[in-house]
Write an enzyme that holds these catalytic residues in place. Sequence first.
Site, PDB file in Angstrom:
ATOM      1  N   ARG A  24       1.011  -0.938  -0.234  1.00 43.03           N
ATOM      2  CA  ARG A  24      -0.349   0.250  -0.107  1.00 43.03           C
ATOM      3  C   ARG A  24       1.429   1.305  -0.212  1.00 43.03           C
ATOM      4  O   ARG A  24       0.440   1.848  -0.458  1.00 43.03           O
ATOM      5  CB  ARG A  24      -0.645   0.032   1.709  1.00 43.03           C
ATOM      6  CG  ARG A  24      -1.889   1.538   1.458  1.00 43.03           C
ATOM      7  CD  ARG A  24      -3.120   1.228   2.548  1.00 43.03           C
ATOM      8  NE  ARG A  24      -3.149   0.574   3.539  1.00 43.03           N
ATOM      9  CZ  ARG A  24      -2.501   0.593   4.218  1.00 43.03           C
ATOM     10  NH1 ARG A  24      -1.578   1.870   4.769  1.00 43.03           N
ATOM     11  NH2 ARG A  24      -2.368   0.099   5.479  1.00 43.03           N
ATOM     12  N   TYR A  38     -16.863  15.795 -15.456  1.00 41.22           N
ATOM     13  CA  TYR A  38     -17.759  14.552 -15.045  1.00 41.22           C
ATOM     14  C   TYR A  38     -18.004  14.476 -14.279  1.00 41.22           C
ATOM     15  O   TYR A  38     -18.073  14.866 -12.968  1.00 41.22           O
ATOM     16  CB  TYR A  38     -16.086  13.805 -15.403  1.00 41.22           C
ATOM     17  CG  TYR A  38     -16.176  12.573 -15.015  1.00 41.22           C
ATOM     18  CD1 TYR A  38     -17.167  11.951 -15.801  1.00 41.22           C
ATOM     19  CD2 TYR A  38     -15.855  11.708 -13.571  1.00 41.22           C
ATOM     20  CE1 TYR A  38     -17.922  10.416 -15.260  1.00 41.22           C
ATOM     21  CE2 TYR A  38     -15.790  10.861 -12.971  1.00 41.22           C
ATOM     22  CZ  TYR A  38     -17.292  10.283 -14.539  1.00 41.22           C
ATOM     23  OH  TYR A  38     -17.551   8.801 -14.216  1.00 41.22           O
ATOM     24  N   ASP A  46      -7.772  18.150 -14.591  1.00 41.94           N
ATOM     25  CA  ASP A  46      -7.939  17.098 -14.926  1.00 41.94           C
ATOM     26  C   ASP A  46      -7.674  16.789 -16.705  1.00 41.94           C
ATOM     27  O   ASP A  46      -8.173  17.426 -17.077  1.00 41.94           O
ATOM     28  CB  ASP A  46      -9.586  16.975 -15.051  1.00 41.94           C
ATOM     29  CG  ASP A  46     -10.145  15.813 -15.329  1.00 41.94           C
ATOM     30  OD1 ASP A  46      -9.750  14.780 -15.744  1.00 41.94           O
ATOM     31  OD2 ASP A  46     -10.716  14.644 -14.628  1.00 41.94           O
ATOM     32  N   LYS A  50      -8.757   5.996 -19.297  1.00 39.83           N
ATOM     33  CA  LYS A  50      -9.601   6.619 -20.690  1.00 39.83           C
ATOM     34  C   LYS A  50      -7.681   6.072 -21.093  1.00 39.83           C
ATOM     35  O   LYS A  50      -7.117   4.845 -21.572  1.00 39.83           O
ATOM     36  CB  LYS A  50      -9.084   7.572 -20.292  1.00 39.83           C
ATOM     37  CG  LYS A  50     -10.620   8.182 -19.074  1.00 39.83           C
ATOM     38  CD  LYS A  50     -11.988   7.415 -19.488  1.00 39.83           C
ATOM     39  CE  LYS A  50     -13.047   7.304 -18.681  1.00 39.83           C
ATOM     40  NZ  LYS A  50     -13.185   7.267 -17.357  1.00 39.83           N
TER      41      LYS A  50
HETATM   42  C1  PLP Z   1     -12.281  13.486 -17.156  1.00 39.14           C
HETATM   43  C2  PLP Z   1     -12.676  12.409 -16.445  1.00 39.14           C
HETATM   44  N1  PLP Z   1     -12.326  12.201 -15.050  1.00 39.14           N
HETATM   45  C3  PLP Z   1     -11.957  11.472 -14.323  1.00 39.14           C
HETATM   46  C4  PLP Z   1     -13.061   9.944 -15.223  1.00 39.14           C
HETATM   47  C5  PLP Z   1     -12.818   9.401 -13.276  1.00 39.14           C
HETATM   48  O1  PLP Z   1     -12.103   8.708 -13.238  1.00 39.14           O
HETATM   49  P1  PLP Z   1     -12.368   6.810 -13.051  1.00 39.14           P
HETATM   50  O2  PLP Z   1     -13.456   6.437 -13.711  1.00 39.14           O
HETATM   51  O3  PLP Z   1     -11.125   6.017 -13.730  1.00 39.14           O
HETATM   52  O4  PLP Z   1     -12.677   6.839 -12.013  1.00 39.14           O
HETATM   53  C6  PLP Z   1     -13.339  10.039 -15.682  1.00 39.14           C
HETATM   54  C7  PLP Z   1     -14.466   9.267 -15.624  1.00 39.14           C
HETATM   55  O5  PLP Z   1     -14.850   8.364 -17.142  1.00 39.14           O
HETATM   56  C8  PLP Z   1     -13.855  12.068 -16.600  1.00 39.14           C
HETATM   57  O6  PLP Z   1     -14.159  11.038 -17.790  1.00 39.14           O
END
Ligand code: PLP
Length: 390
Positions: free
Chosen positions: A53, A105, A177, A202
């Site tokens: 961890r 998101y 992000d 992604k």
């Molecule tokens: C722009 C963006 N940030 C964060 C996330 C969250 O990521 P995760 O699904 O890997 O937890 C997503 C998920 O679709 C996303 O599109």
Amino acid sequence: MKTHPKTPGFGTIAIHAGQEADAATGAIMTPIYQTSTFVQTSPAVHKGYDYSRAGNPTRSALEKNLAALEGGKYCSAFASGMGAIDAVAKLLRSGDHVVAGNDLYGGTYRIFVRIFEQFGLSFDFIDMSDLENVRRAVRPETRMVWIETPTNPLLRIADIRKTTEIARKAAAISVVDNTFATPYLQRPLELGADVVVHSATKYIGGHSDVILGAAITNDMNLAEQLQFIQKSSGAVPGPFDCFLALRGIKTLHLRMDRHCSNAKAVADFLSHHPKVKTVNYPGLEGHPGSNIARKQMKGFGGMVSFTLKNYRVRSAKRLTTLTKVFSLAESLGGVESLIEHPASMTHSSLPRKVRINSGLEDTLIRLSVGVEDVSDLIDDLAQALSRIDR
Ligand SMILES: Cc1ncc(COP(=O)(O)O)c(C=O)c1O
């Protein structure tokens, strides 16, 4: 004359950074250290790892690699993008205020409002494509400015350099992000951001086979806090997932070039289609953020969203079931093309009023354009659109 060593290019960094041949065997691929603990020679004397961890060699390789790709010094990897977002929000204290984009998101909105508001943080969600909105939203207690650009799912563009300047003047941490763009197309730390977060699920992983997240920074103080949160809260990725992400990253630059050219062709096709009303893609002439995107991005990415002229939610939903190459599924950034209906899928956690106020209509359709042959993608959309009422 002194010669300076040339900085390696993105592809070389993607394939090699943080990854040396295994010292024990010479294995060229980073081994999957599938172990929870590490034998110590005497109490607290070990080879740098005591418990997975806190740290694991496969994870360390991924963290070094991701830091190098973003031009950062430090990276903490997490079990998901949300794990990374959760850790970054925990840099704040009760009473702190956050300015965030209003086209985020859905899961980011949900964790902010449904979890962190309970712990005394407050949030303002604004359209960040207009800097005046950011200036107006910043208050004396603002400690974080949260930028998503291009936004999910409307593909709006925020000016990273100017927004992070506003944050710096307010002594707030700026976070970008960078999931949609990836470090291949956009490097927020070089544009002034303090922290970059990723859903590595992604484009970074790229093959729809892993859930993983990361937070990257050049600030040692923030890095230490993030490492402490990572170890204390424990949302760490397993070694096999780190291996899969590392393997995906080796082709990130190749995939992104193809995602970009395919998405541009799909956006062009849709914008000339008689049944399509609006197309959101920063690479299209006339996109309101196109000039900023051209300045801060190397390409416009693989995401496209659009609405139909007939304006019926039923038609938008039906269209998502009529494609054959585009699969109807959440997520994005994999090699395969996906189609989805944000209002009932990825963004259903946003209350309808909030969705509509931020411009996310019930008729919006989102595409994650993959790396298949572009003519097959366009033929697929053409046949699906031909079965929708005008
Ligand atoms: C722009 C963006 N940030 C964060 C996330 C969250 O990521 P995760 O699904 O890997 O937890 C997503 C998920 O679709 C996303 O599109």
